[in-house]
Structures are given as structure tokens and as C-alpha cells.
Motif scaffolding. Structure first.
Motif: not given
Length: 793
Positions: A753-774
């Protein structure tokens, strides 16, 4: 029980019953498949299917009527053809981009828990149906609008009858999209009921999710495209070069007109379809629990009545001599709403019993409830119809040029752009409060219709169905706006319009701004009603999953004063802010690229200004297309994965809080953004009509700045919140059984359960970081012919 479990002691009581309450939750008492349809029930569903097909047939008749209108001069047709090609190219690329994503979601839905294999397969298949219907309606809206715009422009030039003809063609274009929306929505829901009977509500979760997910992507992508082009065109053309709006010398004009169609027509049509589909989903899920078999069928009867009244409303829309086009449209809306109210009253009193004991398939708790199902349903539907009418008047007051709020914004232009911005913001904030209170009153009024929570939630869903009876006319009102806007653009680009024809198109464009704002207000109202009703479906999914692992989840899991639930509320509210910021930032980046491209063309091709050189329109269309598709990923991942991170990481209670925070904040944010943007846009129209110095004055320049700020507010971030709320609610309903299964009982697995939550959160954070770098600040370095600034190559 593990301390890592999201359902902590005190929130789950093994083997205990939920505490008594004035409003009781009895949703899980009716297991899917607990009843089957009789011959008369199949007849009811069959009639609904026939009405849905009749709506599609009527839409086809309207298409023939629209396409029979004259197309004007060869130059007008050439401009329209360029818009058609750009809009088709964009949507084709968008659909190819989203196809892979749809396949992934299809597989995930198939893996998620379900009550039966048939239900799992049906949910996945009808996810594709919902997505395909949403895409088809959006594409139809674009296809017809890009052909109707030149016909509306040509009709306005008809001496003596131009205004009536132009308005009729524009509104009946919207009527086509409206009839297709109600036809496909009703057809999809009725088909699921026909095939799956008692299992239909769970299968419909997939149908609604497909419609909502695709609509959100189309709304965000189309909104970024249209407002990047619009903002870029205004800032360089109007402000820097001092040339009129839609001047053919501006390289962004074709992209601007393309954007009206892929954003306002395709995006909003898909948005309203998903509102229709998701409200039906919520109604059928809750209706099955509250009214048994009658509750499964009555939510189909109400929107079927709406089909009939939509036909009447479309044909009644005619402006009388000297009458505002908005007055004529509003009159038709109120007439169709009144007819809907009368017919729904007849349907409720004839079809539904006067006692809960007479309902087939209702749980013992509901069967013993007091009150009349017929009267409760009737009151709920009337609340929804009344809500639509009130929002129409309220939104019209804050965004129409005839009323004080827009006039105040126009007056503030005398002192510059800053005061225009401030006044427009105040209009948006104030209107959001009143509209939210009206929506809240409707929800609470429906909630008070029964002391049983199941029935009360169904009443809220039925209020949404009541509002749906007006959707055919509402979609027509929305499509009317971009068609009128495009018609004015074609007229100005052709240089062939003067006098009455130009004035007619200017009036219709201003009316269209108001009708678009009204439909956005009504769309967010449906989102709130559907999302509130879906809380019941969420609870139902949790209770059934808990029973499967011999656990009972009590009401304490959702108490707002629990710190973990409060954290969920805060996160839900924050996601709405983040989503809005991402959408507006995406427009800013893409618009910046458009600005520098248009500047480059003016600088490198002096012949553009004297008309001897044709601008490179395709380059701006390409910038908008690539930037808008590139920006789709981050808000999409946020909408889908944030509830997964909260649900698996914090639990079912905090996830309920998350949804509550998102609904409350999303309601206020969406209305604020839509109405402030609408007020800025129409204040610009007010000045362009000759007030406060007219075109070319300092007041005009100030309102142009206000309009450019408002563009991503009202046409990108604001309307995208509507499908966002539905997507997050449906994701929560779909994952709730898995959250419970992994949290308690023999199948509990905190690590997974925690692994699913962490992966989902990391994907969101990664997408936001990539977006902000533009970068949002685009270099002023000149771009050569083979390179477009900001990476849009």
C-alpha cells in the motif's frame, strides 16, 4: 492492526455496526445483481433508447439545415478552410497522443477489484465507450463549428434579415452539439442498463470515468491552445502594432480562430458530455440503493424528457425586432426549463409510488423510511431545474455588458490596466460567493428531502438530473459563443464587412461571451452535484470491500475533526490551486512563444504590414499545437495520481476529506476564474463599442490587458476544474476497494500500500518538476526560419 494502516483503531470496529444517526447509510444493502428487469422495465429502457436515437436523428436534421446556408465570398471560404484544417490537425494529433493513455487505463480498470468478471470486463469496455463518445462529441463540435462560422458571417450581411439569420445558424449549430450530447449520453447509460441490469451502476463507473478523463484532457489541451493564440495575438497585434482584432496581417489570427474551435467547441462539448454522463452514473448508483429497480430507471426517464424540451428550446430561439439576442436565448431556456418541470412532475407522480414499502429491491431500512418517493423525486428534480435558472441569471448579471459589474470594469479602464485587473478580480471573487451559496442551497435542500442518507444522496443526484434536462439548450448556448466569435474573425479578416453586418457580428460575439460564462457556471454546478452524490458511491464501495474482509468501517473514519481527515481536506484544496496554476502557467509559456514568433514575422517581413506579404500562419498553429500537447501530461497525472497517493498513503477517511476539500475549493475557484475572465472580456467589448474612448484609446489598451489576463482564467483553468473534480471522485470510487483490501483483514499489506502511494506521489512530483523547468520567461533572442523559440520546434 498495524500502526501503518490507513484505517486506524477507532476508525474500524471489527464486527460492529455503524452508529445510529438521523441520516443512515444503507447503500451496501443492495448488492449488484440483486434484481432483474421485467418485460415492462425493458420496455421503459427501450423507449429511452429510442428517444436517445431520435435526439441523434434530430441533430442530423439540424446539420443539414446549417450546411445549407450560404458561405459568402471566396475569400471568406478560404479563411474558413484554413481554420478547418488547423483544428482538424490539432484534434487528430491530440487523439493519437491520448490513445496510448486510454489503453493503459483500460488495463488498470480490468485489474482493479470488482464483484464479478462480467462487471470487470464491462467496466473496462464502457470506459472506452465513454472516452470515445466524449471524443466524438468534441470532434463533431469542432467539425461543424469550423463550417458554420463562415455561414454565420455570410448570413449577417443579408439586408434586413441578417441578424435573425446569423443568430439562427449559430444557435442551431450549437443545437447539433447539444442533441448529440444528450443522445450519446442517454444512449450509453441506457445500453449499460439494458445489458447489465442490476450490475449496471458499477459498469457505468467505467463509462463516466472514460468520459470525464478524455474531457479533462480536451479541456486542458484545447484551453492552452486557444488562449496561447488569443493572448499572443492581442499583445502583439492590438497593443504593439495597433491593428484591429483578427487583422489578417497578424500571424496568430488563424491560430486564434482554430483555438476557439478546439477549446470552446470541442473542449466544452466534451466537458458538458462528461457532466451529463457522470451525473447519470451517480444517479443510477444511488438510485439502485435508494429506490431499488425504480431508482435504476427513473434517472433515465428524466434526461429523456430533457431531449424533448431541448428540441423545443432550439426551435424557439429567435430574436424579435429590437430585442437583445441574449434575451431571446434566455427566454428559450426558461420556456424549455418550465416544460421540463411539468413533464418531470408527471413522470414522477405516474412512475414512482407514494410509499417506500412499494419499492422493489429497496433495503429494509429504506423500505421503512417515511415520505413519498414520488414527491421526493419530484422536489429534487425541480431543485435542479431551478438551480440552472438561477445560475443563468446570476452569471449573466456578472458577465453581461448590460449590467453594472461589467460596466464598472469598463469604467475602471479610464485609470489604466491595473484598475481593470483589480475591478475584474473583485467581480470574480464576489460572484463566486453568491454562486457557491446558490449551489450549496440546492445541495442542502435536496439533502433535507429525506432523513435516510441513501435517499438524501439520491435526491442530490436527481437534482443533477433535473439540471440535465436543460443540457441540450445549455450546450447550444455554449457553442453559440465560439461560432459567433469565429464569424466576426472571418468577417474582419476578409475586409468585406461594414455597417450593419459588422455590428450584428459584434453584438453576437458579446452575447456569446456571456452564454459561455453561463454554461461554465452551470457545468460547475453539475460537477458539485455529481461529486457530492458520488460520496455515496464512494462509501458504498468502501462498505462492500470491508464486508469482503469481515470488517465494518464506522462513521468516525470520516469525521472532519479527525486530524488525518483534516489533512486530506487541505491536500484536496491545495491540488485545485496547483492544477489551476499549472494550467495558467502553461498558457503563459505557450503565449510567450506566440508573441515572439509574431514579433519575428513583423520584424523580418516588413511587407506584412502593407499587405504585400502573407504571414506564416502555420508556424503559430504549430507552436500552439505542440505546446498544448506537451503540457497535457502534468495536470492529467495530477488528477489521476493525487487521489491514489492520498488514498493508499493516508486511508479512506483522509481520501474522503481530500474530495471534500477539492469540491469546496474547486467550486469557488472555477466560478471566480470563469466570471472574472468573462467580465474582462465583455468590458473590452464595451469599450470597442465606443464607450470610454473606443478602439485605439488608452482605455481600450487597458481592457485588452485585462482580457489577456482573463483568457486563461475563463477558458483554460476555470472550466478544466469541472472535469478535474469528476475524475478525482471516480478514481477514488474505483480504488476504494483496493485501499480497504490492502489495509485490513488477511489480505492487508502495508508495504504494498505504501509503495503504491510513494510511486504515485513521486510520479506527480517528477511531472511538476519537469513542467517547472520549462522557462516561463522566453528569451528575446531572434528566431531563424528553422527554429521557434521556447523549444517548440
Amino acid at each position: 492492526m498495524s500502526l501503518l494502516s490507513p484505517v486506524q483503531p477507532g476508525w474500524v470496529a471489527q464486527g460492529t455496526a455503524p452508529p445510529s444517526s438521523t441520516h443512515r447509510m444503507d447503500l451496501a444493502q443492495n448488492a449488484p445483481g440483486a434484481f432483474e428487469l421485467s418485460g415492462s422495465d425493458y420496455a421503459v429502457v427501450g423507449v429511452v433508447l429510442i428517444i436517445a436515437l431520435a435526439a441523434l436523428a434530430f441533430g442530423y436534421v439540424l446539420i443539414k439545415e446549417v450546411l445549407a446556408a450560404g458561405q459568402g465570398s471566396a475569400k471568406m471560404q478560404q479563411i474558413s478552410q484554413a481554420v478547418q484544417e488547423g483544428a482538424s490537425a490539432y484534434l487528430n494529433r491530440q487523439f493519437r497522443t491520448l490513445a496510448g493513455f486510454a489503453v493503459v487505463v483500460f488495463v488498470v480498470l480490468f485489474v482493479l477489484p470488482a464483484n464479478s468478471t462480467g462487471e470487470r470486463i464491462g467496466r473496462s469496455i464502457f470506459f472506452l465507450f465513454g472516452a470515445a463518445f466524449s471524443a466524438a462529441i468534441g470532434y463533431l463540435g469542432m467539425w461543424l463549428s469550423t463550417r458554420a462560422n463562415v455561414r454565420v458571417a455570410a448570413a449577417s450581411n443579408d439586408p434586413g434579415a441578417g441578424r435573425e439569420k446569423a443568430m439562427r445558424v449559430a444557435f442551431r449549430t450549437g443545437g447539433v452539439v447539444g442533441m448529440t450530447t444528450v443522445g450519446l449520453g442517454l444512449f450509453g447509460a441506457a445500453l449499460v442498463v439494458l445489458v447489465y441490469a442490476g450490475e449496471a451502476p458499477r459498469v457505468l463507473e467505467g463509462f463516466g470515468f472514460g468520459a470525464a478523463l478524455l474531457a479533462m484532457f480536451m479541456r486542458v489541451g484545447g484551453g492552452i491552445f486557444t488562449k496561447a493564440a488569443d493572448v499572443g495575438a492581442d499583445l502583439v497585434g492590438k497593443v504593439e502594432q495597433d491593428i484591429p482584432e483578427d487583422d489578417p496581417r497578424n500571424a496568430a489570427t488563424i491560430a486564434d480562430n482554430v483555438g476557439d474551435n478546439v477549446g470552446d467547441c470541442a473542449g466544452m462539448a466534451a466537458d458538458l458530455f462528461e457532466s451529463y454522463a457522470v451525473t447519470l452514473v451517480a444517479s443510477l448508483i444511488l438510485g439502485t440503493a435508494a429506490f431499488g429497480l425504480k431508482g435504476l430507471l427513473f434517472p433515465l426517464i428524466v434526461p429523456a424528457i430533457g431531449v424533448v424540451t431541448a428540441v423545443i428550446g432550439v426551435y424557439l430561439t429567435k430574436a424579435k425586432a429590437g430585442e437583445s439576442a441574449l434575451t431571446a436565448i434566455n427566454r428559450s431556456f426558461f420556456i424549455s426549463a418550465g416544460i421540463s418541470a411539468v413533464l418531470c412532475a408527471v413522470a414522477a407522480l405516474v412512475y414512482l409510488p407514494n410509499s417506500f414499502a412499494e419499492l422493489t429491491g429497496a433495503s429494509p431500512e429504506v423500505a421503512g423510511a417515511s415520505g413519498s418517493p414520488a414527491l421526493i423525486a419530484l422536489a429534487a428534480v425541480l431543485i435542479g431545474i431551478l438551480l440552472a435558472a438561477v445560475i443563468l441569471k446570476l452569471t449573466g448579471y456578472f458577465t453581461a455588458t448590460e449590467h453594472r459589474p461589467v460596466q464598472d470594469v469598463g469604467e475602471s479602464s479610464k485609470t489604466g490596466a491595473a484598475t481593470v485587473i483589480l475591478t475584474g478580480l473583485s467581480v470574480g471573487f464576489e460572484s463566486a460567493v453568491y454562486t457557491a451559496l446558490v449551489i450549496g442551497a440546492a445541495v442542502f435542500g435536496a439533502f433535507l428531502l429525506s432523513t435516510t442518507l441513501t435517499v438524501a444522496l439520491f435526491a442530490i443526484a436527481l437534482a443533477g438530473c433535473g439540471l440535465l434536462t436543460t443540457v441540450g439548450v445549455i450546450v447550444a448556448m455554449d457553442t453559440f459563443g465560439p461560432v459567433a466569435d469565429n464569424a466576426q474573425g472571418i468577417a474582419e479578416m476578409s475586409g468585406e464587412f461594414e455597417g450593419d453586418g459588422a455590428k450584428i457580428l459584434t453584438e453576437l460575439d458579446a452575447v456569446g461571451n456571456t452564454t459561455k460564462a453561463i454554461t461554465k457556471g452551470i457545468a460547475i454546478a453539475t460537477a458539485v452535484l455529481a461529486a457530492t452524490a458520488l460520496f455515496g458511491a464512494y462509501q458504498d464501495a468502501i462498505v462492500q470491500a470491508a464486508r469482503a474482509v469481515s470488517t465494518t468501517i464506522t462513521a468516525e473514519a470520516y469525521q472532519v475533526f479527525a486530524p488525518n481527515v483534516l489533512v486530506g481536506i487541505v491536500i484536496g484544496a491545495a491540488v485545485v490551486f496547483l492544477f489551476s496554476g499549472l494550467a495558467i502557467n502553461a498558457v503563459s509559456r505557450a503565449a510567450g512563444a506566440v508573441v515572439y514568433e509574431v514579433r519575428r514575422q513583423f520584424k523580418q517581413n516588413p511587407g506584412i504590414m502593407d499587405g504585400s506579404t502573407r504571414p506564416e500562419y502555420h508556424r503559430v498553429v504549430d507552436i500552439c499545437t505542440r505546446d498544448s500537447l506537451r503540457e497535457l501530461a502534468t495536470p492529467g497525472l495530477l488528477a489521476v495520481l493525487a487521489p491514489i497517493a492520498v488514498g493508499f498513503g493516508l486511508g479512506v477517511g483522509p481520501l474522503a476529506g481530500y474530495l471534500a476539500g477539492a469540491i469546496a475549493t474547486g467550486t469557488l475557484m472555477a466560478i471566480f476564474l470563469a466570471n472574472s475572465g468573462g467580465a474582462w472580456d465583455n468590458s473590452k467589448k464595451l469599450v470597442e463599442d465606443g464607450h470610454h474612448g473606443g478602439k485605439g484609446s488608452e482605455a481600450h489598451a487597458a481592457t485588452v490587458i485585462g482580457d489577456t489576463v482573463g483568457d486563461p482564467f475563463k477558458d483554460t483553468a476555470g472550466p478544466a476544474i469541472n472535469p478535474l473534480l469528476k475524475v478525482m471522485n471516480l478514481v477514488s470510487v474505483l480504488i476504494a476497494p483496493a485501499v480497504v483490501t490492502l489495509s485490513v483483514g488477511d489480505s492487508a499489506s502495508p508495504a504494498v500500500r505504501i509503495a503504491i502511494a510513494v510511486v504515485a506521489a513521486l510520479v506527480v512530483v517528477g511531472a511538476i518538476v519537469v513542467s517547472k523547468r520549462r522557462s516561463t520567461a522566453i528569451s528575446d533572442a531572434p528566431a531563424d526560419d528553422d527554429k521557434i523559440v521556447n523549444g517548440a520546434t
